[in-house]
Each structure stands twice: as C-alpha cells, then as structure tokens.
Design a protein around this motif. Structure first.
Motif, PDB file in Angstrom:
ATOM      1  N   UNK A  33      -4.473  22.742  -2.429  1.00 21.63           N
ATOM      2  CA  UNK A  33      -5.261  21.553  -2.086  1.00 21.63           C
ATOM      3  C   UNK A  33      -5.852  21.606  -0.676  1.00 21.63           C
ATOM      4  N   UNK A  34      -5.639  22.724   0.008  1.00 21.56           N
ATOM      5  CA  UNK A  34      -6.227  22.955   1.336  1.00 21.56           C
ATOM      6  C   UNK A  34      -5.925  21.806   2.286  1.00 21.56           C
ATOM      7  N   UNK A  35      -4.666  21.411   2.307  1.00 24.45           N
ATOM      8  CA  UNK A  35      -4.259  20.322   3.192  1.00 24.45           C
ATOM      9  C   UNK A  35      -2.920  20.652   3.823  1.00 24.45           C
ATOM     10  N   UNK A  36      -2.625  20.014   4.936  1.00 14.38           N
ATOM     11  CA  UNK A  36      -1.371  20.277   5.641  1.00 14.38           C
ATOM     12  C   UNK A  36      -0.279  19.322   5.167  1.00 14.38           C
ATOM     13  N   UNK A  37       0.967  19.738   5.379  1.00 14.93           N
ATOM     14  CA  UNK A  37       2.091  18.864   5.024  1.00 14.93           C
ATOM     15  C   UNK A  37       2.104  17.635   5.929  1.00 14.93           C
ATOM     16  N   UNK A  38       1.578  17.797   7.133  1.00  9.91           N
ATOM     17  CA  UNK A  38       1.517  16.660   8.062  1.00  9.91           C
ATOM     18  C   UNK A  38       0.605  15.559   7.498  1.00  9.91           C
ATOM     19  N   UNK A  39      -0.515  15.973   6.882  1.00  8.88           N
ATOM     20  CA  UNK A  39      -1.413  15.009   6.243  1.00  8.88           C
ATOM     21  C   UNK A  39      -0.720  14.311   5.084  1.00  8.88           C
ATOM     22  N   UNK A  40      -0.031  15.103   4.248  1.00  9.91           N
ATOM     23  CA  UNK A  40       0.681  14.546   3.086  1.00  9.91           C
ATOM     24  C   UNK A  40       1.728  13.536   3.532  1.00  9.91           C
ATOM     25  N   UNK A  41       2.510  13.891   4.552  1.00 13.63           N
ATOM     26  CA  UNK A  41       3.560  12.989   5.035  1.00 13.63           C
ATOM     27  C   UNK A  41       2.970  11.712   5.644  1.00 13.63           C
ATOM     28  N   UNK A  42       1.882  11.866   6.398  1.00 10.58           N
ATOM     29  CA  UNK A  42       1.244  10.680   6.998  1.00 10.58           C
ATOM     30  C   UNK A  42       0.793   9.713   5.910  1.00 10.58           C
ATOM     31  N   UNK A  43       0.269  10.269   4.817  1.00  8.69           N
ATOM     32  CA  UNK A  43      -0.202   9.434   3.709  1.00  8.69           C
ATOM     33  C   UNK A  43       0.956   8.690   3.052  1.00  8.69           C
ATOM     34  N   UNK A  44       1.995   9.415   2.629  1.00  9.26           N
ATOM     35  CA  UNK A  44       3.101   8.772   1.908  1.00  9.26           C
ATOM     36  C   UNK A  44       3.877   7.799   2.805  1.00  9.26           C
ATOM     37  N   UNK A  45       4.055   8.151   4.064  1.00 11.68           N
ATOM     38  CA  UNK A  45       4.790   7.259   4.970  1.00 11.68           C
ATOM     39  C   UNK A  45       4.045   5.929   5.162  1.00 11.68           C
ATOM     40  N   UNK A  46       2.720   6.022   5.291  1.00 13.39           N
ATOM     41  CA  UNK A  46       1.930   4.795   5.456  1.00 13.39           C
ATOM     42  C   UNK A  46       1.966   3.948   4.190  1.00 13.39           C
ATOM     43  N   UNK A  47       1.863   4.603   3.041  1.00  9.24           N
ATOM     44  CA  UNK A  47       1.939   3.880   1.764  1.00  9.24           C
ATOM     45  C   UNK A  47       3.277   3.172   1.620  1.00  9.24           C
ATOM     46  N   UNK A  48       4.354   3.878   1.939  1.00  9.22           N
ATOM     47  CA  UNK A  48       5.701   3.302   1.823  1.00  9.22           C
ATOM     48  C   UNK A  48       5.829   2.047   2.693  1.00  9.22           C
ATOM     49  N   UNK A  49       5.236   2.089   3.882  1.00  6.60           N
ATOM     50  CA  UNK A  49       5.279   0.930   4.779  1.00  6.60           C
ATOM     51  C   UNK A  49       4.494  -0.255   4.202  1.00  6.60           C
ATOM     52  N   UNK A  50       3.435   0.029   3.453  1.00 10.76           N
ATOM     53  CA  UNK A  50       2.538  -1.016   2.941  1.00 10.76           C
ATOM     54  C   UNK A  50       2.953  -1.565   1.577  1.00 10.76           C
ATOM     55  N   UNK A  51       3.921  -0.932   0.929  1.00 12.04           N
ATOM     56  CA  UNK A  51       4.290  -1.386  -0.422  1.00 12.04           C
ATOM     57  C   UNK A  51       4.808  -2.820  -0.449  1.00 12.04           C
ATOM     58  N   UNK A  52       5.405  -3.248   0.652  1.00 13.44           N
ATOM     59  CA  UNK A  52       5.966  -4.614   0.690  1.00 13.44           C
ATOM     60  C   UNK A  52       4.910  -5.674   0.383  1.00 13.44           C
ATOM     61  N   UNK A  53       3.654  -5.355   0.672  1.00 13.47           N
ATOM     62  CA  UNK A  53       2.573  -6.314   0.408  1.00 13.47           C
ATOM     63  C   UNK A  53       2.322  -6.502  -1.093  1.00 13.47           C
ATOM     64  N   UNK A  54       2.774  -5.525  -1.894  1.00 13.40           N
ATOM     65  CA  UNK A  54       2.524  -5.586  -3.339  1.00 13.40           C
ATOM     66  C   UNK A  54       3.679  -6.236  -4.112  1.00 13.40           C
ATOM     67  N   UNK A  55       4.797  -6.461  -3.430  1.00 14.12           N
ATOM     68  CA  UNK A  55       5.948  -7.073  -4.113  1.00 14.12           C
ATOM     69  C   UNK A  55       5.632  -8.501  -4.584  1.00 14.12           C
ATOM     70  N   UNK A  56       5.003  -9.354  -3.752  1.00  9.03           N
ATOM     71  CA  UNK A  56       4.649 -10.698  -4.242  1.00  9.03           C
ATOM     72  C   UNK A  56       3.706 -10.655  -5.441  1.00  9.03           C
ATOM     73  N   UNK A  57       2.805  -9.661  -5.449  1.00 10.53           N
ATOM     74  CA  UNK A  57       1.897  -9.504  -6.597  1.00 10.53           C
ATOM     75  C   UNK A  57       2.688  -9.211  -7.875  1.00 10.53           C
ATOM     76  N   UNK A  58       3.675  -8.321  -7.781  1.00 11.21           N
ATOM     77  CA  UNK A  58       4.488  -7.968  -8.957  1.00 11.21           C
ATOM     78  C   UNK A  58       5.235  -9.206  -9.464  1.00 11.21           C
ATOM     79  N   UNK A  59       5.729 -10.010  -8.532  1.00  9.46           N
ATOM     80  CA  UNK A  59       6.451 -11.232  -8.911  1.00  9.46           C
ATOM     81  C   UNK A  59       5.500 -12.245  -9.549  1.00  9.46           C
TER      82      UNK A  59
END
Length: 591
Positions: A256-282
């Motif tokens: 995918x011609x990408x660095x692991x640092x990019x992959x980690x930055x993406x998933x870490x940011x997503x994990x931090x933002x998931x809390x915003x979707x919990x009220x939607x699920x409820x």
C-alpha cells in the motif's frame, strides 16, 4: 433522454463465448508466447555496467508491460465469469491457468529484480534518469528496493511455484466451498449473497432470520474454513519467516506504499473519536425499539422501505451528481451504463459482494454487484464507478505506472460515493428523507471505523497466534467476537463470531490484510472532498492529476504534493474525522 440501462453486463465485447470462448483460448496462447519472450530476455539479462547498456533493460520493460496488460485482461475476465455464475467449472479451470501464468511472471520478475540489485547504485540512478526509464523510475526503483528484502532468486521462484497449488489454491478452495453453500428461507433456496442482502431489510424479524440462518450455515461449514484460513496464513507466515520478516504488516504496508507511522496515526485518532458514535448507537437502538443493537441491526435502514430507487433511477441520479462535480466523470459513468459494463441483477448463482475489475488491453472495466435499490445500494454502485473512473484516467499512462495500491484505489471509489451521498442529503424533500440519507452516511462511518477496525484487530491478533500453530475454530470465533466488542466499543448485544469465515477478504491471497486500506481511502477521500468543495470546478483536473500519481508515489508524498498535508501526524486524521462528525451531529439534531 437516457436509454434504459440493463441490469446485466456484456462480457462478449471482451471475449465472445464465455468460458468456452475460442477468442479467449487464442488470447491466452498469445500471452504465453509473450511470456516465453519475457523469460528468454530475463535469462540473458546481465547487470548494466554503465548507462550505455540500456538495450536489454529496455526490451524487458517493453515485453513486461505487454505481458502484465494481457495477464490482467485474462484474469479480469475469469473473475467476471466466476462471479456471475459460481457453478461455472470451466471458469475455475481458467483461474488455475491464470495462477500458473502469474507464478511464471512472478518468477521472471524475481530474477529481474535480483539483477537490479546487482547494478551499482550510481549506474542505477543514472539509468533511471534516461528517457526510456524516467517515466517509470518510481516503480523500477521500488522493485529494486523490495528485492533487497527478499531471498535469493532460486528460493523466491520456488515460493512462487509452490504458491500455485499451495497458497493461492487455498484461496480458490474457499471460493469453491462458498459456491456450494445455500440457505433455505421461507421455502426459497438462496445463495449466501442473496441471504446476506436480507440483513438490511427494514423488518427486524427478516434480518434476524437471515442472520441466524447465515450463522448456522457458516457454523456448520466453519471447520472447512478453519482449514483454508490456517493453511493460507501458514504459507504466508512461513514465507515471511524465511525472508526474516518479523512484522506481519510489512507486506501490506509495502504493497500500500504507506508507513506504519501513518497507519498508527490513523487508527489511534479513530479510536479516540469513537466515543462520539456511542450516543448514535444508543439512539438507533431506541428508535428500533431495542435495548441495544445486535450486529445485524447496525446497518438496518432507519426509514421506511419506500426509500428505494430502481436501477435506472439510481444510475441517472449518480450521473447527475457526478456532473455537478466533474463532467468527465459523469460522461464516463454514462458510457459505462450504456455499454453494459455493470452486472447488478439480483439472482441466484452469483457470488456475494461487489467489485470493479479492469481490462487494460481493451481499455474497459466491469462492475459486479447485486443491486437492491436501497440508498446503500446506490452508494455501492457509485463506489464501484469511482474505481472504474480511476482506472479510466490511468489508461493513458505506461502499464507499469497503472499499478496503484488498494488504499488509494479505495480513495477514488469512496470519493465518488461521497459525492452521491452528500447530494442525496442536500436534495432530500422532507426531514424524514433527509434523516434516512444522513443515517446512511453515518452508517458508512461506523462501517469504516468499527467494522473494518474489527477486521484489522482480528487479523493482526490471528496472525500472531498462528505463528505458534494452528488456530482452532472455537478460538477463531473468540478472536472475532473480542475484536468486534473492542471495535464497536462494547455497544452491541449480539456479535458475529463466524464473520472470519463469511468475509471473503480474509481468504484473498492477492492482497494481504484486505481491511485497513478501506478506512484509509475513506478518510483520505474526505480530505480530497474538502479540497474539491473549496476549489470548485477547477479541481477536476487537479483530481485527475492526483489519481494519475497514485501508481508512482507513496501515499505520504502523494498527500504532501496534492493536499499539502502530513499523513504521519494526527492533524490530518483529526480534520477528516471532524468532517465525518458534522454528518453525525446533523443526524442527531434531526433525531
């Protein structure tokens, strides 16, 4: 006035006669002759000592581009045959032939790459600046760099050869097993693809019945899929072990011609933002009259079943919305419908899922899906047309520069999907309709941030356990459930333990870790979409330029050049996620 668009595709314009095609047989024979020429040229290829010795390399590059193009054409046709009719046994035989030729090409390329490694660094740099090679210098240099991480040519060739009836054969075995599965619902015999389509039915009893039947079917066959997954992954891990690759993500990241640092930055940011979707699920559970959502409720439609578009209406809507952004993309989509490049009919005997495949020798593409008329189905059609347009703008480039990776491929498709989804929300005639369409957009965010994350978590953990030995069916179910619980932030009542068996992506051998590139593409396309809205109509040509660079740049350089952002830092991902949250907030305000 637009004509009436057919629900079935035309494959005869590629090769007349399907899996019995004489044209196909002749084409494969010609491809084999070109392969013979390529192998002969590679066998006599010696490392150039200076920049005057370019004739051999130029000859190899020319034949290689012809062979690559013809193999892609052949492979795409066979994929279409298998997808439209899972009972087409001759298509499976052609698939084996494609694997055999692919292994031959792989062996030849391995030999070629090893010669590249032997070229002096200064001579190599000078060679790449010469006219025949300058345009494809990124790809040639990439091949040389990756070859330095591999085994010597004899061992790599052996891996390729054994992979035909080993590694790739396990993937084909999975396809063959799935083709034999059928599910009885209300006296009707359905393929797993047709049954899966019922998981987005507005009636929860229909969804639950389909889910339970699918669980039962996948569960009964899961020991067989345990075999395919364990042996496929075992072959991959043994290959990594001999190459001394400790990180199972090395191959997918390189691909995918990408660095692991990019992959980690993406998933870490997503994990931090998931809390915003919990009220939607409820809130969704509450609106559906439930305490908590189950796995089969997450993608359930929020509105009534009359939020449907016929295939014709969906096609016309997509063309209309594409035209507002890019007349060139709209013209392409219109041509794809008119020339019957799309297979969308809901019938038994088809493979589940959807894809877009390219025919580089014909300059055509084909899209495969099962169209249901839901907003999600219209979005999927737009998504696959985005893939097709990406390939369309690459057709004028050298064949070696058309090899863009999955993460940027998903960017073009998700961007096209976003244009259509955003337009649908803006053009909604009532608040109720707007709410349904907004929720469909939010659902896609949930899919990329939670469903895809669950796949990534499962696969990384499975591979670590697989290093120690075979992983049992029971443990696979546990790993999948644990990954889903974490990815969905423990918001669901019931999970899908057999998802590892039902999801084709875990069993694909062409591309390892067929998961995170989807999420990357989704968020990267957010950045592109924001730029498009900012720039306006003038962005069309800039967008095409970005797409054309996807086969000759790593993603970090691509983002820096065209968007002026750093993908290894969280700032870009935060900005992209904030754009997603604006849809979520609009939806929650309406609810």
């Amino acid at each position: 006035m637009m004509g009436t668009y057919a629900l079935t595709w035309d494959l005869d314009s590629i090769f007349r006669g399907g899996s019995d095609s004489e044209e196909l047989k002749d084409y494969v024979r010609k491809t084999e002759r070109y392969m013979d020429d390529l192998e002969a040229a590679i066998r006599t290829f010696t490392p150039p000592k200076n920049t005057d010795q370019t004739e051999e390399l130029n000859k190899i590059v020319e034949i290689l581009q012809v062979v690559s193009k013809k193999l892609s054409e052949f492979g795409a046709f066979v994929s279409c045959l298998s997808a439209q009719n899972v009972q087409d046994k001759k298509a499976n035989m052609w698939q084996s032939k494609r694997s055999e030729l692919g292994a031959r090409l792989g062996n030849g390329l391995t030999e070629m790459d090893q010669v590249f490694v032997q070229v002096d660094d200064d001579v190599w740099k000078s060679l790449l600046n010469q006219a025949p090679f300058k345009a494809i210098s990124f790809v040639l240099n990439e091949r040389r760099s990756l070859a330095k991480d591999k085994l010597e040519v004899g061992k790599e060739s052996l891996i390729n050869d054994l992979g035909v009836d080993g590694y790739h054969a396990w993937g084909q075995m999975y396809d063959a097993l799935v083709a034999k599965l059928s599910i009885e619902m209300n006296g009707e015999k359905l393929s797993v693809g047709q049954a899966s389509n019922r998981l987005d039915n507005p009636d929860r009893s229909v969804r639950k019945e389909a889910f339970d039947k699918l669980q039962e079917t996948w569960g009964e066959a899961s020991d067989l899929f345990t075999e395919t997954l364990n042996h496929l992954s075992g072959f991959r891990l043994q290959t990594y072990k001999h190459r001394k690759w400790e990180n199972v993500l090395k191959e997918p990241l390189d691909y995918n011609r990408m660095s692991e640092k990019t992959l980690n930055a993406m998933w870490e940011t997503i994990t931090e933002y998931k809390k915003h979707y919990v009220p939607y699920m409820k809130k969704k559970a509450e609106k559906l009259g439930l305490e908590r959502l189950s796995f089969y409720d997450v993608e359930a439609p929020f509105g009534e079943a009359d939020q449907k578009m016929s295939f014709q209406e969906g096609a016309e809507f997509i063309i209309q919305q594409f035209r507002k952004f890019s007349p060139k993309m709209a013209d392409f989509a219109e041509m794809a419908f008119e020339k019957r490049w799309i297979e969308a009919e809901d019938r038994s005997g088809k493979q589940p899922g959807g894809f877009c495949t390219s025919f580089p020798d014909s300059g055509e593409t084909r899209i495969f899906m099962t169209y249901s008329g839901s907003p999600s189905s219209v979005a999927t059609l737009a998504h696959e047309l985005g893939h097709a347009y990406h390939q369309h703008v690459m057709n004028e480039l050298p064949e070696l520069n058309q090899g863009y990776a999955m993460n940027v491929a998903e960017t073009a498709s998700t961007f096209a999907e976003m244009i259509v989804a955003d337009a649908a929300v803006k053009e909604a005639s009532t608040e109720a309709e707007k709410m349904v369409l907004l929720e469909d957009k939010v659902q896609r965010s949930v899919a990329f941030f939670m469903n895809i994350h669950a796949r990534f978590l499962f696969e990384t953990r499975f591979y670590e356990e697989r290093k120690q030995g075979v992983v049992s069916t029971e443990r696979l179910n546990e790993l999948m459930t644990e990954a889903q619980q974490e990815a969905y932030v423990h918001t669901l009542d019931e999970y899908d333990p057999t998802f590892w068996a039902s999801k084709l992506h875990f069993h694909i051998t062409d591309v390892p870790f067929y998961n995170f590139p989807y999420t990357f593409g989704y968020l990267f396309s957010m950045g592109i979409y924001a730029k498009a809205l900012e720039v306006g109509p003038a962005f069309e040509d800039r967008y095409i330029a970005l797409l054309q660079d996807t086969g000759r740049m790593n993603v970090e350089d691509l983002a820096k050049k065209h968007l002026d952002v750093d993908l290894e830092e969280k700032d870009f991902w935060v900005h992209a996620l904030e754009l997603c949250l604006s849809d979520l907030e609009s939806f929650m305000d309406l609810v």
